[in-house]
Design a protein around this motif. Sequence first.
Motif, PDB file in Angstrom:
ATOM      1  N   PRO A 140       0.865  -1.182   0.000  1.00 61.52           N
ATOM      2  CA  PRO A 140       0.000   0.000   0.000  1.00 61.52           C
ATOM      3  C   PRO A 140       0.904   1.236   0.000  1.00 61.52           C
ATOM      4  O   PRO A 140       1.470   1.618   1.017  1.00 61.52           O
ATOM      5  CB  PRO A 140      -0.797  -0.135   1.306  1.00 61.52           C
ATOM      6  N   THR A 141       1.094   1.844  -1.140  1.00 62.22           N
ATOM      7  CA  THR A 141       2.252   2.701  -1.374  1.00 62.22           C
ATOM      8  C   THR A 141       2.270   3.991  -0.567  1.00 62.22           C
ATOM      9  O   THR A 141       3.343   4.544  -0.323  1.00 62.22           O
ATOM     10  CB  THR A 141       2.365   3.033  -2.870  1.00 62.22           C
ATOM     11  N   ASP A 142       1.130   4.505  -0.137  1.00 63.09           N
ATOM     12  CA  ASP A 142       1.134   5.740   0.652  1.00 63.09           C
ATOM     13  C   ASP A 142       1.803   5.554   2.012  1.00 63.09           C
ATOM     14  O   ASP A 142       2.174   6.539   2.656  1.00 63.09           O
ATOM     15  CB  ASP A 142      -0.300   6.245   0.863  1.00 63.09           C
ATOM     16  N   PHE A 143       1.968   4.313   2.453  1.00 61.59           N
ATOM     17  CA  PHE A 143       2.563   4.050   3.764  1.00 61.59           C
ATOM     18  C   PHE A 143       4.074   3.824   3.695  1.00 61.59           C
ATOM     19  O   PHE A 143       4.756   3.934   4.719  1.00 61.59           O
ATOM     20  CB  PHE A 143       1.903   2.818   4.404  1.00 61.59           C
ATOM     21  N   ILE A 144       4.578   3.488   2.509  1.00 63.71           N
ATOM     22  CA  ILE A 144       5.992   3.119   2.395  1.00 63.71           C
ATOM     23  C   ILE A 144       6.876   4.332   2.670  1.00 63.71           C
ATOM     24  O   ILE A 144       6.676   5.404   2.105  1.00 63.71           O
ATOM     25  CB  ILE A 144       6.286   2.546   0.996  1.00 63.71           C
ATOM     26  N   GLY A 145       7.835   4.152   3.583  1.00 64.78           N
ATOM     27  CA  GLY A 145       8.751   5.240   3.923  1.00 64.78           C
ATOM     28  C   GLY A 145       8.170   6.283   4.843  1.00 64.78           C
ATOM     29  O   GLY A 145       8.722   7.381   4.968  1.00 64.78           O
ATOM     30  N   THR A 146       7.064   5.978   5.513  1.00 68.62           N
ATOM     31  CA  THR A 146       6.453   6.917   6.459  1.00 68.62           C
ATOM     32  C   THR A 146       6.424   6.295   7.857  1.00 68.62           C
ATOM     33  O   THR A 146       6.714   5.110   8.031  1.00 68.62           O
ATOM     34  CB  THR A 146       5.006   7.279   6.048  1.00 68.62           C
ATOM     35  N   LYS A 147       6.028   7.095   8.824  1.00 69.46           N
ATOM     36  CA  LYS A 147       5.861   6.609  10.194  1.00 69.46           C
ATOM     37  C   LYS A 147       4.403   6.263  10.491  1.00 69.46           C
ATOM     38  O   LYS A 147       4.030   6.022  11.635  1.00 69.46           O
ATOM     39  CB  LYS A 147       6.352   7.666  11.194  1.00 69.46           C
ATOM     40  N   ARG A 148       3.587   6.253   9.458  1.00 68.64           N
ATOM     41  CA  ARG A 148       2.171   5.951   9.631  1.00 68.64           C
ATOM     42  C   ARG A 148       1.959   4.485  10.019  1.00 68.64           C
ATOM     43  O   ARG A 148       2.828   3.638   9.835  1.00 68.64           O
ATOM     44  CB  ARG A 148       1.397   6.255   8.337  1.00 68.64           C
ATOM     45  N   ARG A 149       0.793   4.201  10.569  1.00 63.31           N
ATOM     46  CA  ARG A 149       0.392   2.832  10.885  1.00 63.31           C
ATOM     47  C   ARG A 149      -0.952   2.564  10.222  1.00 63.31           C
ATOM     48  O   ARG A 149      -1.752   3.467  10.003  1.00 63.31           O
ATOM     49  CB  ARG A 149       0.269   2.630  12.403  1.00 63.31           C
ATOM     50  N   PHE A 150      -1.200   1.297   9.913  1.00 61.63           N
ATOM     51  CA  PHE A 150      -2.455   0.929   9.277  1.00 61.63           C
ATOM     52  C   PHE A 150      -3.631   1.137  10.222  1.00 61.63           C
ATOM     53  O   PHE A 150      -3.494   1.020  11.445  1.00 61.63           O
ATOM     54  CB  PHE A 150      -2.412  -0.528   8.815  1.00 61.63           C
ATOM     55  N   ASN A 151      -4.795   1.402   9.636  1.00 55.42           N
ATOM     56  CA  ASN A 151      -5.989   1.637  10.441  1.00 55.42           C
ATOM     57  C   ASN A 151      -6.302   0.477  11.377  1.00 55.42           C
ATOM     58  O   ASN A 151      -6.699   0.690  12.530  1.00 55.42           O
ATOM     59  CB  ASN A 151      -7.197   1.898   9.533  1.00 55.42           C
ATOM     60  N   HIS A 152      -6.127  -0.760  10.896  1.00 62.34           N
ATOM     61  CA  HIS A 152      -6.447  -1.900  11.759  1.00 62.34           C
ATOM     62  C   HIS A 152      -5.501  -1.965  12.957  1.00 62.34           C
ATOM     63  O   HIS A 152      -5.940  -2.297  14.074  1.00 62.34           O
ATOM     64  CB  HIS A 152      -6.435  -3.218  10.975  1.00 62.34           C
ATOM     65  N   GLN A 168       4.624  -0.666  17.381  1.00 61.62           N
ATOM     66  CA  GLN A 168       4.761  -1.818  16.500  1.00 61.62           C
ATOM     67  C   GLN A 168       4.020  -1.585  15.173  1.00 61.62           C
ATOM     68  O   GLN A 168       3.251  -0.648  15.031  1.00 61.62           O
ATOM     69  CB  GLN A 168       4.203  -3.078  17.174  1.00 61.62           C
ATOM     70  N   GLY A 169       4.309  -2.449  14.217  1.00 66.12           N
ATOM     71  CA  GLY A 169       3.638  -2.351  12.926  1.00 66.12           C
ATOM     72  C   GLY A 169       4.269  -1.364  11.980  1.00 66.12           C
ATOM     73  O   GLY A 169       3.595  -0.847  11.082  1.00 66.12           O
ATOM     74  N   ASP A 170       5.579  -1.070  12.136  1.00 68.05           N
ATOM     75  CA  ASP A 170       6.229  -0.123  11.231  1.00 68.05           C
ATOM     76  C   ASP A 170       6.389  -0.742   9.843  1.00 68.05           C
ATOM     77  O   ASP A 170       6.453  -1.957   9.676  1.00 68.05           O
ATOM     78  CB  ASP A 170       7.577   0.347  11.793  1.00 68.05           C
ATOM     79  N   ILE A 171       6.468   0.141   8.853  1.00 63.24           N
ATOM     80  CA  ILE A 171       6.416  -0.256   7.445  1.00 63.24           C
ATOM     81  C   ILE A 171       7.793  -0.062   6.796  1.00 63.24           C
ATOM     82  O   ILE A 171       8.578   0.787   7.211  1.00 63.24           O
ATOM     83  CB  ILE A 171       5.368   0.589   6.684  1.00 63.24           C
ATOM     84  N   MET A 172       8.080  -0.847   5.762  1.00 58.02           N
ATOM     85  CA  MET A 172       9.336  -0.702   5.020  1.00 58.02           C
ATOM     86  C   MET A 172       9.464   0.696   4.419  1.00 58.02           C
ATOM     87  O   MET A 172       8.466   1.384   4.202  1.00 58.02           O
ATOM     88  CB  MET A 172       9.375  -1.688   3.841  1.00 58.02           C
ATOM     89  N   ASP A 173      10.703   1.082   4.125  1.00 57.89           N
ATOM     90  CA  ASP A 173      10.916   2.282   3.317  1.00 57.89           C
ATOM     91  C   ASP A 173      11.329   1.852   1.906  1.00 57.89           C
ATOM     92  O   ASP A 173      11.557   0.664   1.639  1.00 57.89           O
ATOM     93  CB  ASP A 173      11.944   3.223   3.952  1.00 57.89           C
TER      94      ASP A 173
END
Length: 365
Positions: free
Chosen positions: A110-122, A199-204
């Motif tokens: 989900p490309t808007d999350f890649i390289g950010t500090k955001r977390r998924f809604n779930h 927890q749940g951090d995303i790849m950059d």
Amino acid sequence: MAMYRRSQSGGRRLLIVSYHRVVEDLTGELQRSIPGLLISKETFRRHLEQAAAAGYEFATIGDAVDVMAGRRSTKRDLCVVTFDDGYRDVYRFAYPLLKRMGVPAIVYLPTDFIGTKRRFNHDRLFHLIQVAQKRRLRPYFTTLPEPALKLAGPILSGSRPVSDALDEFIGEHSARVVQEVIQALEQELGGGANLLPEQGDIMDWDEVRHMARDGFEFGAHTLGHTVLTMEPAEQMEREIIESKQAIERELGTPVRDFAYCNGWYSEEVIRLLKQHGFRSGVTTEDLPNRVGGDPFTLKRKVLWENFSIGMLGDYSEALTGCQLDDCFAMLGVSRPVTGRRPHLSATRAANELLMRSQISLEEPT
């Protein structure tokens, strides 16, 4: 059973397995993360070893699609390893293991999350509910909006498991409503940095490129991890096109494969994927793939730690083997959930039109 499933599938089994997070400290993560997303590094390794021992050849998604279409033949059953969401755990723990064992895999981003500090809604909702439980929040005496009350009420009263309630809630509401509920819960809990899960951090993108240089593939999974059957046509098309373009821009390679968020899809979604150059779409339907089947409704077996835990609480080869060979489905013990859904935005529009027509008929002339 393997022979029977092979004959049902048109000569070869085409098993596609799906994972989310591969973690080193499973016990610790179980205390703070959605359990159904987790598998330990050790259990994941055993899954790969056991699939190989069961006679599967590890293949790419493109290989599987070619065999399904009759463009390629294979002497062995195929197993395709997939990951949804691009969690950094996959880069840390799964990627080195896959590389060492020579197992190909595809990660859907989900490309808007890649390289950010955001977390998924779930993940955010799960964390917020945990915080609310620790603080003994009483939602019926708060000013939470109705969707938030419907989600949090049964969980905080102890009448509904968190994971089940979250799955149902995310499947019934658009991304906009889910965001509104997150904001309402954060406001109710007083705000603060502790309301965003660690927890749940995303790849950059550097990590994605590192994996791509080693031959691992990447597919699109929308921009914002969006359940497309819940969205209007314009948003649905934007999520598909721009997520594809973002990966192609960063990696310099074509993106031809897509994973449906929640595993849900519609005829409208499939039409758009075909229109924009995709060759496949994967669901979360735990059913066998058949030679000659539709490459835009590929079936996947979503696996996590508990699928391999036996009666004594340790890893069970027998249970894992039953999962890989679809024993429970053939015996009628498990019932796969279908991913094909009516497009909800169209359904809502039709209902609103019907309501307006009924109102106009009831008005005095």
